[in-house]
Scaffold this motif. Sequence first.
Motif, short mmCIF file in Angstrom:
data_model
loop_
_atom_site.label_atom_id
_atom_site.label_comp_id
_atom_site.label_asym_id
_atom_site.label_seq_id
_atom_site.Cartn_x
_atom_site.Cartn_y
_atom_site.Cartn_z
N TRP A 100 0.56 -1.46 0.22
CA TRP A 100 0.00 0.18 -0.14
C TRP A 100 1.01 1.10 -0.18
O TRP A 100 0.04 1.98 -1.00
N LEU A 101 2.39 1.31 0.45
CA LEU A 101 2.76 2.41 0.85
C LEU A 101 3.82 2.40 -0.21
O LEU A 101 3.83 4.22 -1.00
N CYS A 102 3.54 1.58 -1.03
CA CYS A 102 4.80 2.07 -2.48
C CYS A 102 3.37 1.75 -3.72
O CYS A 102 4.02 2.28 -4.86
N GLY A 103 2.21 1.69 -3.19
CA GLY A 103 1.53 2.21 -4.90
C GLY A 103 1.49 0.82 -5.26
O GLY A 103 0.92 1.48 -6.19
N GLY A 104 1.87 -0.07 -4.96
CA GLY A 104 2.13 -1.51 -5.63
C GLY A 104 3.61 -1.38 -6.57
O GLY A 104 3.54 -2.78 -7.46
N ASN A 105 4.38 -0.16 -5.87
CA ASN A 105 5.84 -0.56 -6.43
C ASN A 105 6.31 -1.76 -6.21
O ASN A 105 6.22 -2.04 -4.71
N SER A 106 7.02 -2.19 -6.51
CA SER A 106 8.75 -2.95 -5.67
C SER A 106 9.47 -2.38 -6.22
O SER A 106 10.18 -3.68 -7.19
N PRO A 107 10.49 -1.96 -5.60
CA PRO A 107 11.75 -1.59 -6.22
C PRO A 107 12.96 -2.74 -5.57
O PRO A 107 12.39 -3.22 -4.50
N ASP A 108 13.62 -3.48 -6.20
CA ASP A 108 14.98 -4.18 -6.40
C ASP A 108 15.26 -3.69 -5.02
O ASP A 108 15.54 -2.72 -5.24
N PHE A 109 16.56 -4.71 -4.65
CA PHE A 109 16.81 -4.80 -3.82
C PHE A 109 18.32 -3.80 -3.44
O PHE A 109 18.66 -2.92 -3.12
N LYS A 110 18.77 -3.68 -5.27
CA LYS A 110 19.62 -2.88 -5.52
C LYS A 110 19.67 -1.68 -5.87
O LYS A 110 19.88 -0.57 -5.12
N THR A 111 18.29 -1.53 -6.65
CA THR A 111 17.31 0.12 -6.33
C THR A 111 17.75 0.69 -4.83
O THR A 111 17.83 2.15 -4.65
N ILE A 112 16.80 -0.46 -3.77
CA ILE A 112 16.52 0.66 -2.67
C ILE A 112 18.21 1.14 -1.75
O ILE A 112 18.31 2.42 -1.45
N ASN A 113 19.11 -0.34 -2.37
CA ASN A 113 20.22 0.66 -1.64
C ASN A 113 21.31 1.80 -1.92
O ASN A 113 21.85 2.53 -1.69
N SER A 114 20.77 1.98 -3.93
CA SER A 114 21.53 3.00 -4.22
C SER A 114 20.86 4.52 -3.64
O SER A 114 21.99 5.36 -3.68
N PHE A 115 19.00 3.98 -3.63
CA PHE A 115 18.44 5.26 -3.58
C PHE A 115 19.52 5.93 -1.32
O PHE A 115 19.54 7.01 -1.60
N ARG A 116 19.26 4.71 -0.88
CA ARG A 116 20.08 4.93 0.71
C ARG A 116 21.11 5.39 0.73
O ARG A 116 21.58 6.15 1.26
N GLY A 117 22.23 4.64 -0.35
CA GLY A 117 23.61 4.86 -0.34
C GLY A 117 23.84 5.97 -0.97
O GLY A 117 24.99 6.82 -0.59
N GLU A 118 23.29 6.70 -1.94
CA GLU A 118 23.47 7.82 -2.82
C GLU A 118 22.61 9.31 -2.27
O GLU A 118 23.07 9.74 -2.47
#
Length: 178
Positions: A100-118
Amino acid sequence: MSKPGKKVHDKVIFKEYNQNQLSLPMDLECLIPPNHMVRIVNSAIDQMDLKLLLAKYPGGGRSSYHPVMMTKLLIYAYTDKIFSSRRIEKAARENIMYMWLCGGNSPDFKTINSFRGERMKDALVEIFSEVVELLHKQGYIKLENYFLDGTKIEANANKYSWVWGKSTKRYKEKLQEK
């Protein structure tokens, strides 16, 4: 055996089970309680000014996941005590609150990690402290319950990581002599 006048019920009855049947509600919002933490985090992030984070996107190239959605995902995962990008990815695919929070999107772990790290690297502390401040203002948390401690404890002890008691005393004595 059975009392006269009462029917004996010996037929097994199951609730209907059909995996191919669509069921309502399809809207995940109906499944989330009104005061659930996911709603609180969602509301808190929506109230924030995220211009600093949006400025990190130069434009052009392939489309990105919306930074507001990614921020909500990370902050909620942290409140849910999930820190691994692979576990956050799994929760976004399998957990109703995350879906629900993501609105149906499901980012992969690399995307999550690069968003958090960069992308979020410089803004993470500021965003997190602003969320805590908003939660405090709305009465969801009390700041006297939070402590910051710089204690470091070695997690995995092995035969090389422990120290004899006598050697620590000797070290203290030599340090005092100096």
